[in-house]
Design a protein around this motif. Structure first.
Motif, PDB file in Angstrom:
ATOM      1  N   PRO A  70       0.828  -1.220   0.000  1.00 17.61           N
ATOM      2  CA  PRO A  70       0.000   0.000   0.000  1.00 17.61           C
ATOM      3  C   PRO A  70       0.859   1.265   0.000  1.00 17.61           C
ATOM      4  N   VAL A  71       0.851   1.965  -1.122  1.00 16.32           N
ATOM      5  CA  VAL A  71       1.741   3.107  -1.345  1.00 16.32           C
ATOM      6  C   VAL A  71       1.515   4.209  -0.314  1.00 16.32           C
ATOM      7  N   GLU A  72       0.270   4.545  -0.028  1.00 14.39           N
ATOM      8  CA  GLU A  72      -0.008   5.632   0.915  1.00 14.39           C
ATOM      9  C   GLU A  72       0.527   5.304   2.304  1.00 14.39           C
ATOM     10  N   ILE A  73       0.346   4.075   2.744  1.00  9.06           N
ATOM     11  CA  ILE A  73       0.839   3.666   4.067  1.00  9.06           C
ATOM     12  C   ILE A  73       2.360   3.685   4.093  1.00  9.06           C
ATOM     13  N   VAL A  74       2.983   3.177   3.048  1.00  8.34           N
ATOM     14  CA  VAL A  74       4.447   3.194   2.974  1.00  8.34           C
ATOM     15  C   VAL A  74       4.950   4.640   2.993  1.00  8.34           C
ATOM     16  N   GLY A  75       4.290   5.520   2.266  1.00  8.73           N
ATOM     17  CA  GLY A  75       4.683   6.919   2.273  1.00  8.73           C
ATOM     18  C   GLY A  75       4.613   7.533   3.656  1.00  8.73           C
ATOM     19  N   GLU A  76       3.542   7.233   4.396  1.00 10.50           N
ATOM     20  CA  GLU A  76       3.401   7.750   5.757  1.00 10.50           C
ATOM     21  C   GLU A  76       4.472   7.173   6.682  1.00 10.50           C
ATOM     22  N   LEU A  77       4.722   5.879   6.566  1.00 13.00           N
ATOM     23  CA  LEU A  77       5.763   5.247   7.383  1.00 13.00           C
ATOM     24  C   LEU A  77       7.135   5.842   7.085  1.00 13.00           C
ATOM     25  N   TRP A  78       7.425   6.050   5.802  1.00 12.53           N
ATOM     26  CA  TRP A  78       8.740   6.589   5.440  1.00 12.53           C
ATOM     27  C   TRP A  78       8.888   8.046   5.876  1.00 12.53           C
ATOM     28  N   GLU A  79       7.819   8.796   5.866  1.00 13.45           N
ATOM     29  CA  GLU A  79       7.864  10.162   6.400  1.00 13.45           C
ATOM     30  C   GLU A  79       8.305  10.120   7.864  1.00 13.45           C
ATOM     31  N   GLN A  80       7.700   9.230   8.636  1.00 16.52           N
ATOM     32  CA  GLN A  80       8.070   9.094  10.051  1.00 16.52           C
ATOM     33  C   GLN A  80       9.491   8.564  10.197  1.00 16.52           C
ATOM     34  N   LEU A  81       9.849   7.583   9.390  1.00 17.46           N
ATOM     35  CA  LEU A  81      11.186   7.001   9.467  1.00 17.46           C
ATOM     36  C   LEU A  81      12.260   8.034   9.140  1.00 17.46           C
ATOM     37  N   VAL A  82      12.048   8.800   8.103  1.00 10.82           N
ATOM     38  CA  VAL A  82      13.046   9.794   7.715  1.00 10.82           C
ATOM     39  C   VAL A  82      13.155  10.889   8.773  1.00 10.82           C
ATOM     40  N   GLU A  83      12.036  11.339   9.306  1.00  9.44           N
ATOM     41  CA  GLU A  83      12.089  12.358  10.360  1.00  9.44           C
ATOM     42  C   GLU A  83      12.805  11.816  11.605  1.00  9.44           C
ATOM     43  N   ALA A  84      12.537  10.571  11.966  1.00  7.60           N
ATOM     44  CA  ALA A  84      13.232   9.957  13.101  1.00  7.60           C
ATOM     45  C   ALA A  84      14.722   9.821  12.805  1.00  7.60           C
ATOM     46  N   SER A  85      15.053   9.497  11.574  1.00  2.00           N
ATOM     47  CA  SER A  85      16.452   9.367  11.170  1.00  2.00           C
ATOM     48  C   SER A  85      17.172  10.709  11.244  1.00  2.00           C
ATOM     49  N   ILE A  86      16.494  11.768  10.821  1.00  2.00           N
ATOM     50  CA  ILE A  86      17.082  13.107  10.899  1.00  2.00           C
ATOM     51  C   ILE A  86      17.323  13.490  12.352  1.00  2.00           C
ATOM     52  N   ALA A  87      16.333  13.242  13.201  1.00  3.61           N
ATOM     53  CA  ALA A  87      16.480  13.560  14.627  1.00  3.61           C
ATOM     54  C   ALA A  87      17.638  12.768  15.229  1.00  3.61           C
ATOM     55  N   TYR A  88      17.740  11.498  14.879  1.00  7.30           N
ATOM     56  CA  TYR A  88      18.827  10.656  15.375  1.00  7.30           C
ATOM     57  C   TYR A  88      20.171  11.170  14.877  1.00  7.30           C
ATOM     58  N   GLU A  89      20.238  11.507  13.604  1.00 10.18           N
ATOM     59  CA  GLU A  89      21.491  12.001  13.032  1.00 10.18           C
ATOM     60  C   GLU A  89      21.905  13.314  13.690  1.00 10.18           C
ATOM     61  N   MET A  90      20.953  14.193  13.946  1.00  9.67           N
ATOM     62  CA  MET A  90      21.273  15.454  14.628  1.00  9.67           C
ATOM     63  C   MET A  90      21.799  15.186  16.033  1.00  9.67           C
ATOM     64  N   ALA A  91      21.161  14.277  16.734  1.00 11.72           N
ATOM     65  CA  ALA A  91      21.624  13.933  18.087  1.00 11.72           C
ATOM     66  C   ALA A  91      23.023  13.343  18.037  1.00 11.72           C
ATOM     67  N   GLU A  92      23.298  12.501  17.059  1.00 13.20           N
ATOM     68  CA  GLU A  92      24.634  11.924  16.901  1.00 13.20           C
ATOM     69  C   GLU A  92      25.654  12.994  16.536  1.00 13.20           C
ATOM     70  N   PHE A  93      25.259  13.919  15.673  1.00 12.09           N
ATOM     71  CA  PHE A  93      26.154  15.016  15.310  1.00 12.09           C
ATOM     72  C   PHE A  93      26.531  15.797  16.559  1.00 12.09           C
ATOM     73  N   ASP A  94      25.519  16.145  17.363  1.00  5.41           N
ATOM     74  CA  ASP A  94      25.767  16.914  18.590  1.00  5.41           C
ATOM     75  C   ASP A  94      26.606  16.106  19.586  1.00  5.41           C
ATOM     76  N   ARG A  95      26.313  14.830  19.708  1.00  6.36           N
ATOM     77  CA  ARG A  95      27.025  13.984  20.668  1.00  6.36           C
ATOM     78  C   ARG A  95      28.502  13.856  20.315  1.00  6.36           C
ATOM     79  N   THR A  96      28.761  13.705  19.039  1.00  4.02           N
ATOM     80  CA  THR A  96      30.144  13.476  18.614  1.00  4.02           C
ATOM     81  C   THR A  96      30.933  14.758  18.398  1.00  4.02           C
ATOM     82  N   ARG A  97      30.236  15.863  18.263  1.00  4.35           N
ATOM     83  CA  ARG A  97      30.928  17.146  18.014  1.00  4.35           C
ATOM     84  C   ARG A  97      30.850  18.073  19.223  1.00  4.35           C
ATOM     85  N   GLY A  98      30.075  17.637  20.240  1.00 10.77           N
ATOM     86  CA  GLY A  98      29.837  18.481  21.413  1.00 10.77           C
ATOM     87  C   GLY A  98      31.008  18.595  22.276  1.00 10.77           C
TER      88      GLY A  98
END
Length: 98
Positions: A70-98
């Motif tokens: 189901p394309v619409e469901i996959v799109g919604e899941l990937w929106e959440q996954l990508v946003e979570a990935s961005i948040a995780y990457e930002m936290a990792e950036f801060d953790r490793t560069r802090g």
């Protein structure tokens, strides 16, 4: 495991549980890539890339259509996954560069 061959909920649940284990392992691998991105990107502002976000979601939707998911469901899941990935990457950036 072929869901078309199942005749009981025990089989369905076992199949779902097996897939969930695989998904978690794949997510762990994906987040390892986010850690690498946090290490490689030159500055925090480079973490959020809206064009890349759109590309990743569009690719997932295209793959969903190709495999009959189901394309619409996959799109919604990937929106959440990508946003979570961005948040995780930002936290990792801060953790490793802090």
């Amino acid at each position: 495991m072929n869901p078309d061959d199942y005749s009981s909920m025990v089989e369905v649940r076992a199949g779902v549980d097996a897939i969930d284990r695989e998904l978690v392992a794949l997510l762990a691998a994906r987040f390892a890539h986010m850690r690498a991105a946090a290490r490689i990107k030159p500055d925090r502002g480079a973490v959020r890339d809206e064009a890349r976000k759109r590309q990743v979601i569009d690719q997932a939707c295209a793959e969903a259509a190709r495999v009959g998911a189901p394309v619409e469901i996959v799109g919604e899941l990937w929106e959440q996954l990508v946003e979570a990935s961005i948040a995780y990457e930002m936290a990792e950036f801060d953790r490793t560069r802090g």
